[in-house]
Enzyme design. Sequence first.
Site, short mmCIF file in Angstrom:
data_model
loop_
_atom_site.label_atom_id
_atom_site.label_comp_id
_atom_site.label_asym_id
_atom_site.label_seq_id
_atom_site.Cartn_x
_atom_site.Cartn_y
_atom_site.Cartn_z
N PRO A 11 0.81 -1.22 0.00
CA PRO A 11 0.00 0.00 0.00
C PRO A 11 0.85 1.27 0.00
O PRO A 11 2.08 1.21 -0.08
CB PRO A 11 -0.77 -0.13 1.30
CG PRO A 11 0.22 -0.76 2.23
CD PRO A 11 1.05 -1.69 1.39
N LYS A 57 4.80 -5.12 -6.37
CA LYS A 57 4.04 -4.03 -6.97
C LYS A 57 3.75 -2.99 -5.90
O LYS A 57 2.93 -3.20 -5.01
CB LYS A 57 2.72 -4.52 -7.56
CG LYS A 57 2.11 -3.43 -8.47
CD LYS A 57 0.66 -3.70 -8.83
CE LYS A 57 -0.29 -3.22 -7.77
NZ LYS A 57 -0.23 -1.78 -7.48
N SER A 103 -6.31 -3.08 1.95
CA SER A 103 -7.68 -3.08 2.48
C SER A 103 -8.21 -4.50 2.66
O SER A 103 -7.82 -5.43 1.94
CB SER A 103 -8.60 -2.31 1.53
OG SER A 103 -8.63 -2.95 0.27
N GLU A 122 -2.15 -8.61 5.49
CA GLU A 122 -2.15 -7.63 6.59
C GLU A 122 -3.15 -6.56 6.21
O GLU A 122 -2.92 -5.80 5.27
CB GLU A 122 -0.73 -7.07 6.78
CG GLU A 122 -0.50 -6.55 8.17
CD GLU A 122 -0.90 -5.11 8.35
OE1 GLU A 122 -2.11 -4.80 8.24
OE2 GLU A 122 -0.01 -4.29 8.60
N CYS A 153 -2.14 1.21 9.61
CA CYS A 153 -2.99 0.02 9.77
C CYS A 153 -3.30 -0.24 11.23
O CYS A 153 -4.38 -0.72 11.56
CB CYS A 153 -2.31 -1.19 9.13
SG CYS A 153 -0.62 -1.40 9.64
N GLU A 172 -12.85 0.82 9.11
CA GLU A 172 -11.55 1.47 9.08
C GLU A 172 -11.65 2.76 8.28
O GLU A 172 -12.12 2.76 7.14
CB GLU A 172 -10.51 0.54 8.45
CG GLU A 172 -9.11 1.13 8.49
CD GLU A 172 -8.05 0.17 8.00
OE1 GLU A 172 -8.16 -0.32 6.87
OE2 GLU A 172 -7.07 -0.06 8.75
P1 NAI Z 1 -6.13 -1.19 -1.69
O1 NAI Z 1 -6.23 -2.37 -0.79
O2 NAI Z 1 -7.05 -1.11 -2.86
O3 NAI Z 1 -4.62 -1.07 -2.26
C1 NAI Z 1 -3.49 -1.68 -1.69
C2 NAI Z 1 -2.65 -2.35 -2.77
O4 NAI Z 1 -3.43 -3.38 -3.37
C3 NAI Z 1 -2.23 -1.42 -3.92
O5 NAI Z 1 -0.94 -1.79 -4.36
C4 NAI Z 1 -3.26 -1.73 -4.99
O6 NAI Z 1 -2.79 -1.45 -6.28
C5 NAI Z 1 -3.47 -3.21 -4.79
N1 NAI Z 1 -4.75 -3.75 -5.27
C6 NAI Z 1 -5.95 -3.10 -5.35
N2 NAI Z 1 -6.90 -3.90 -5.86
C7 NAI Z 1 -6.30 -5.10 -6.11
C8 NAI Z 1 -6.75 -6.34 -6.65
N3 NAI Z 1 -8.03 -6.50 -7.02
N4 NAI Z 1 -5.87 -7.36 -6.78
C9 NAI Z 1 -4.58 -7.21 -6.39
N5 NAI Z 1 -4.10 -6.05 -5.89
C10 NAI Z 1 -4.94 -5.01 -5.74
O7 NAI Z 1 -6.27 0.09 -0.78
P2 NAI Z 1 -6.82 1.55 -1.19
O8 NAI Z 1 -7.99 1.43 -2.14
O9 NAI Z 1 -5.68 2.36 -1.61
O10 NAI Z 1 -7.36 2.04 0.23
C11 NAI Z 1 -8.66 1.67 0.68
C12 NAI Z 1 -8.66 1.43 2.16
O11 NAI Z 1 -7.83 0.34 2.46
C13 NAI Z 1 -8.13 2.54 3.03
O12 NAI Z 1 -9.10 3.51 3.29
C14 NAI Z 1 -7.75 1.77 4.27
O13 NAI Z 1 -8.88 1.59 5.09
C15 NAI Z 1 -7.30 0.44 3.76
N6 NAI Z 1 -5.83 0.33 3.68
C16 NAI Z 1 -5.19 -0.42 4.63
C17 NAI Z 1 -3.81 -0.49 4.64
C18 NAI Z 1 -3.06 -1.27 5.67
O14 NAI Z 1 -1.94 -0.94 5.98
N7 NAI Z 1 -3.59 -2.36 6.18
C19 NAI Z 1 -2.99 0.24 3.66
C20 NAI Z 1 -3.76 0.93 2.66
C21 NAI Z 1 -5.13 0.97 2.70
MG MG Z 2 -8.58 0.10 -3.59
#
Ligand code: NAI
Ligand code: MG
Length: 480
Positions: free
Chosen positions: A144, A169, A223, A244, A278, A376
């Site tokens: 992320p 990635k 997420s 995670e 997180c 979250e």
């Molecule tokens: P996301 O979960 O969509 O993105 C995180 C990573 O996953 C990025 O590299 C993204 O390109 C990739 N990704 C997205 N869709 C995917 C798929 N279908 N298959 C494989 N990889 C995929 O997170 P986003 O949309 O940036 O944020 C949304 C929410 O997620 C935030 O509001 C927060 O609540 C949570 N989040 C939690 C994190 C943590 O550290 N646990 C970090 C970032 C976001």
């Molecule tokens: Mg997303």
Amino acid sequence: MTVTQSTPEAMFIDGKAIEGASGKRIPVFDPSTEEVIAEIPDASASEIDRAIAAARRAFDHDGWPQTTAQERGRILFRIAEKLRAEAPQLAELESRNSGKPIVEAEYDVADAATKISGTVNPVPDNALSLSLKEPVGVAGQIIPWNYPLLMAAWKLAPALAAGCTCVLKPAEQTPLTALRLAGWLNELGVPPGVVNIVTGFGETGGARMVEHPHVDKIAFTGSAAVGKLIMKSAADTLKRVTLELGGKSPNIFFADADFEAAIDGALFGVFINQGEVCSAGSRVLVERSIYPKFVEAMTEKARNIKLGAPLDRETKMGPLVSREQCDRVCKYQQIGRSEAKVAIGGGQPAAFKRGYYVEPTIFYDVDNSARIAREEIFGPVATVIPFEDERDALKIANDTPFGLAAAVWSRDIYKALRMVKAIRAGIVWVNHMQPTYVEAPWGGYKQSGFGRELGIHGIDEYLETKQVHINLNEQPIGWY
Ligand code: NAI
Ligand code: MG
């Protein structure tokens, strides 16, 4: 260095800079000015496949898993040294790309060492039974935007230590520090194909890695929604998966806690890195007898949090990472205004004409069933919830689908330790919140995911266990 104009960046595949054949590029923003500071390739399926093929070849044919742990350790130490030497420049780049205050960006560099060994199994026979540890293979790593370089290090270091090869990635919003690191890997002695960095969107490039039959393991931080998609998709090839997924971590304050430290800990727990953490202590649980005083003191102190440009050394809170995240957090602020009382914040600061800034926000008299207490938010939004006694605190703390982290503040060691044992979370701090060490395991219970990162536990997630049985009897088996 300062990136002053939009710089085209390349991916790093099989030891080479790859521009991306489609020519499709994704803009990368400075969230404090909303200016485009770079462009990255939107990796096509064939480029993702090429990175996976390189990692596969490096694993199956080029001998990376057969290098000694000492050799891999030496390479990792060289990478760590390089990161340390470049830390100021990396911190500046990270700060510009992610919006995190520069003083925070300077903490985010890590390294890891190898301590992998098998065991001898006490089988009841004249035999030598061994458990050998072997690398799991090609690791697909999806990370992320909240701690971009730190997350890259948490993923790459244990995988390389274990003898895996990697396709990483970074998040599309924050690829710059990982790509900077990629540019040094050849000179640091990482053989071609061992580490590949691909850029692009998750729904396309990320999903391709998850479904690809030549990837053995997916390590994901992000997420919960995407974590669930990944687990479903990975089922088709029975990949190993570690997830995670963040949470809704309780930061629990008993009346006997040191009051000043508690107020500081409540603010630090939830507002550090703009709340894009997180393990954010986003549910602040406070014992009823100190509750009014606590809300007042927390609010007073929050007034002094300095919002500003990430590169200003006085800044304690920068902008959120993206327009999308800013909108998401503002939506939750709006929901919160109808669900609870506002002590401070609740919107966007008027002082900024540009940038994805939101106000540090404290909601109080929050019911634990409210959306702002269950979902979250991933921004600077605290929900303060009163509790009656130890039992009540524990009930509220565990009443969540998540279980990443928790903190307990008390001077009563018996009470604190009872809470530590009863809380369903992967990390529990006592009289602090957020300290994180590469030597200690990190990961969640419940819907915060599974698998552990960091330390020997983190390396273990990149290892398979092979049972070896060596017969020491020289007689025939004697069955037939
Ligand atoms: P996301 O979960 O969509 O993105 C995180 C990573 O996953 C990025 O590299 C993204 O390109 C990739 N990704 C997205 N869709 C995917 C798929 N279908 N298959 C494989 N990889 C995929 O997170 P986003 O949309 O940036 O944020 C949304 C929410 O997620 C935030 O509001 C927060 O609540 C949570 N989040 C939690 C994190 C943590 O550290 N646990 C970090 C970032 C976001
Ligand atoms: Mg997303």
